[in-house]
Design a protein around this motif. Structure first.
Motif, PDB file in Angstrom:
ATOM      1  N   LYS A 236       0.835  -1.209   0.000  1.00  0.00           N
ATOM      2  CA  LYS A 236       0.000   0.000   0.000  1.00  0.00           C
ATOM      3  C   LYS A 236       0.863   1.250   0.000  1.00  0.00           C
ATOM      4  O   LYS A 236       0.571   2.223  -0.705  1.00  0.00           O
ATOM      5  CB  LYS A 236      -0.912  -0.013   1.231  1.00  0.00           C
ATOM      6  N   LEU A 237       1.944   1.234   0.793  1.00  0.00           N
ATOM      7  CA  LEU A 237       2.859   2.382   0.838  1.00  0.00           C
ATOM      8  C   LEU A 237       3.605   2.554  -0.483  1.00  0.00           C
ATOM      9  O   LEU A 237       4.043   3.658  -0.811  1.00  0.00           O
ATOM     10  CB  LEU A 237       3.864   2.208   1.978  1.00  0.00           C
ATOM     11  N   ALA A 238       3.776   1.450  -1.230  1.00  0.00           N
ATOM     12  CA  ALA A 238       4.467   1.512  -2.521  1.00  0.00           C
ATOM     13  C   ALA A 238       3.519   1.795  -3.676  1.00  0.00           C
ATOM     14  O   ALA A 238       3.954   1.859  -4.833  1.00  0.00           O
ATOM     15  CB  ALA A 238       5.212   0.197  -2.769  1.00  0.00           C
ATOM     16  N   GLY A 239       2.212   1.933  -3.393  1.00  0.00           N
ATOM     17  CA  GLY A 239       1.237   2.216  -4.447  1.00  0.00           C
ATOM     18  C   GLY A 239       0.829   0.992  -5.242  1.00  0.00           C
ATOM     19  O   GLY A 239       0.353   1.109  -6.371  1.00  0.00           O
ATOM     20  N   ILE A 240       0.987  -0.198  -4.658  1.00  0.00           N
ATOM     21  CA  ILE A 240       0.626  -1.454  -5.325  1.00  0.00           C
ATOM     22  C   ILE A 240      -0.618  -2.022  -4.653  1.00  0.00           C
ATOM     23  O   ILE A 240      -0.692  -2.117  -3.426  1.00  0.00           O
ATOM     24  CB  ILE A 240       1.782  -2.473  -5.259  1.00  0.00           C
ATOM     25  N   GLU A 241      -1.571  -2.434  -5.444  1.00  0.00           N
ATOM     26  CA  GLU A 241      -2.824  -2.981  -4.912  1.00  0.00           C
ATOM     27  C   GLU A 241      -2.638  -4.450  -4.541  1.00  0.00           C
ATOM     28  O   GLU A 241      -1.888  -5.185  -5.188  1.00  0.00           O
ATOM     29  CB  GLU A 241      -3.927  -2.840  -5.961  1.00  0.00           C
ATOM     30  N   VAL A 242      -3.318  -4.887  -3.476  1.00  0.00           N
ATOM     31  CA  VAL A 242      -3.283  -6.289  -3.039  1.00  0.00           C
ATOM     32  C   VAL A 242      -4.682  -6.870  -3.167  1.00  0.00           C
ATOM     33  O   VAL A 242      -5.651  -6.283  -2.693  1.00  0.00           O
ATOM     34  CB  VAL A 242      -2.773  -6.426  -1.588  1.00  0.00           C
ATOM     35  N   GLU A 243      -4.781  -8.030  -3.824  1.00  0.00           N
ATOM     36  CA  GLU A 243      -6.057  -8.712  -3.991  1.00  0.00           C
ATOM     37  C   GLU A 243      -5.945 -10.136  -3.476  1.00  0.00           C
ATOM     38  O   GLU A 243      -4.871 -10.752  -3.555  1.00  0.00           O
ATOM     39  CB  GLU A 243      -6.475  -8.738  -5.465  1.00  0.00           C
ATOM     40  N   TYR A 244      -7.060 -10.652  -2.946  1.00  0.00           N
ATOM     41  CA  TYR A 244      -7.105 -12.036  -2.456  1.00  0.00           C
ATOM     42  C   TYR A 244      -8.003 -12.868  -3.354  1.00  0.00           C
ATOM     43  O   TYR A 244      -9.077 -12.418  -3.762  1.00  0.00           O
ATOM     44  CB  TYR A 244      -7.620 -12.064  -1.016  1.00  0.00           C
ATOM     45  N   VAL A 245      -7.527 -14.083  -3.653  1.00  0.00           N
ATOM     46  CA  VAL A 245      -8.265 -14.988  -4.532  1.00  0.00           C
ATOM     47  C   VAL A 245      -8.559 -16.278  -3.777  1.00  0.00           C
ATOM     48  O   VAL A 245      -7.989 -16.549  -2.723  1.00  0.00           O
ATOM     49  CB  VAL A 245      -7.472 -15.287  -5.829  1.00  0.00           C
ATOM     50  N   ASP A 246      -9.452 -17.091  -4.343  1.00  0.00           N
ATOM     51  CA  ASP A 246      -9.830 -18.359  -3.716  1.00  0.00           C
ATOM     52  C   ASP A 246      -8.644 -19.324  -3.772  1.00  0.00           C
ATOM     53  O   ASP A 246      -7.966 -19.447  -4.792  1.00  0.00           O
ATOM     54  CB  ASP A 246     -11.028 -18.950  -4.458  1.00  0.00           C
ATOM     55  N   SER A 247      -8.409 -20.026  -2.649  1.00  0.00           N
ATOM     56  CA  SER A 247      -7.251 -20.924  -2.558  1.00  0.00           C
ATOM     57  C   SER A 247      -7.552 -22.356  -2.988  1.00  0.00           C
ATOM     58  O   SER A 247      -6.677 -23.224  -2.891  1.00  0.00           O
ATOM     59  CB  SER A 247      -6.736 -20.940  -1.114  1.00  0.00           C
ATOM     60  N   VAL A 248      -8.759 -22.621  -3.486  1.00  0.00           N
ATOM     61  CA  VAL A 248      -9.153 -23.984  -3.854  1.00  0.00           C
ATOM     62  C   VAL A 248      -8.380 -24.458  -5.090  1.00  0.00           C
ATOM     63  O   VAL A 248      -8.363 -23.780  -6.121  1.00  0.00           O
ATOM     64  CB  VAL A 248     -10.676 -24.051  -4.115  1.00  0.00           C
ATOM     65  N   TYR A 249      -7.705 -25.601  -4.986  1.00  0.00           N
ATOM     66  CA  TYR A 249      -6.989 -26.281  -6.071  1.00  0.00           C
ATOM     67  C   TYR A 249      -5.835 -25.472  -6.667  1.00  0.00           C
ATOM     68  O   TYR A 249      -5.384 -25.760  -7.783  1.00  0.00           O
ATOM     69  CB  TYR A 249      -7.942 -26.679  -7.204  1.00  0.00           C
ATOM     70  N   THR A 250      -5.326 -24.483  -5.949  1.00  0.00           N
ATOM     71  CA  THR A 250      -4.218 -23.690  -6.504  1.00  0.00           C
ATOM     72  C   THR A 250      -2.931 -24.510  -6.641  1.00  0.00           C
ATOM     73  O   THR A 250      -2.103 -24.201  -7.493  1.00  0.00           O
ATOM     74  CB  THR A 250      -3.942 -22.458  -5.629  1.00  0.00           C
TER      75      THR A 250
END
Length: 299
Positions: A236-250
């Motif tokens: 966040k401090l570096a201006g990069i967005e963080v997203e979370y995805v579903d962990s099923v079968y990764t």
């Protein structure tokens, strides 16, 4: 009437006893909080008011500050100062300061997927094909076992204060490792101009994962949530967005043909001929995943 008076007296005595049993809370560590209006920083000195012989007097204390610390203290708005005792003859001043978030000016479409694990703390994969492994899971497990054995030994010796000190030391070491890994991940994302860092949401992973005598201790001491939080705020401090995805079968889905099957130890080999490292497969699937859940660890 006499009986009622006796009952009242008994109640009054009980209330007095309750008042006497109330204990005043005592701080485990001595500390002092000073408002930002009451302290000043000049060169290598910090001046703040103290009570001497019942009177308020301002004193100046010489400090040891690095050039980076001086730059932060001089260029940011400071909040409360906290003074704590470290070891015996050392005082540490801790400051709260504000940082402006960097605006999202990255026009690149590059995305980074990060797979968090126990044997390999983190693996990153970018859409430009770059791959990087972070940390040493075996070293982390050794540190955990070492301090667990020390605590057992001192528990048998009936030394609770030493047990607590060893536990605190272990926590400080593991937090430092998570800070270093998260910093390296964010620096890699900046280097490859990643617009988004994708992580898998591992909520309730301890209750859903298959457990055994071998992986139980490692699973219950795995600090995935703390590491994800460190990545979040640094990104966040570096201006990069963080997203979370579903962990099923990764870690089971083939990115080429889409077949799902288990990997053998650390090697993943698909029927279509695709083969890679199991943790790298997780990072690739996270990077390519469209199962968006949110932008926080916990919903």
């Amino acid at each position: 009437m006499k009986r009622l008076k006796r009952i009242r007296r008994i109640k009054e005595v009980k209330e007095v006893k309750k008042l006497k049993e109330i204990k005043v809370p005592v701080l485990k560590k001595l500390c002092c909080y000073i408002n930002n209006q009451n302290f000043k920083i000049q060169d290598n000195y910090i001046s703040f008011p103290v009570m001497i012989d019942g009177k308020s007097k301002r004193i100046s204390v010489k400090t040891k500050m690095t050039d980076k610390q001086k730059l932060i203290l001089s260029s940011h708005r400071l909040g409360t100062m906290r003074i704590v005792i470290k070891n015996i003859n050392t005082l540490v001043a801790q400051f709260v300061y504000e940082i402006n978030e960097i605006e999202k000016v990255n026009e690149s479409n590059n995305v980074m997927g990060v797979d968090l694990g126990i044997k390999c703390p983190a693996v990153s994969y970018c859409t430009d094909g770059s791959v990087k492994f972070y940390g040493n899971g075996r070293k982390n497990k050794y540190m955990r076992r070492h301090y667990a054995n020390l605590r057992k030994w001192f528990q048998k010796a009936k030394k609770p204060t030493v047990v607590k000190r060893i536990k605190n030391k272990e926590q400080r070491i593991m937090k430092d490792i998570d800070h270093k890994i998260s910093r390296e991940i964010v620096n890699t994302a900046k280097k490859h101009k990643a617009k988004v860092i994708k992580l898998e949401r591992l909520e309730n992973i301890r209750s859903t994962t298959r457990t055994s005598c071998k992986n139980n201790p490692s699973l219950h001491t795995w600090s995935f949530y703390r590491l994800a939080q460190y990545i979040e705020y640094k990104a966040k401090l570096a201006g990069i967005e963080v997203e979370y995805v579903d962990s099923v079968y990764t870690s089971q889905k083939c990115p080429q043909c889409g077949n799902i099957h288990h990997a053998k130890d650390r090697k993943y080999i698909c029927k279509c001929g695709y083969h890679t490292h199991r943790d790298l497969l997780g990072a690739i699937n996270i990077c390519n995943s469209t199962e968006y859940i949110g932008n926080r660890c916990i919903a």
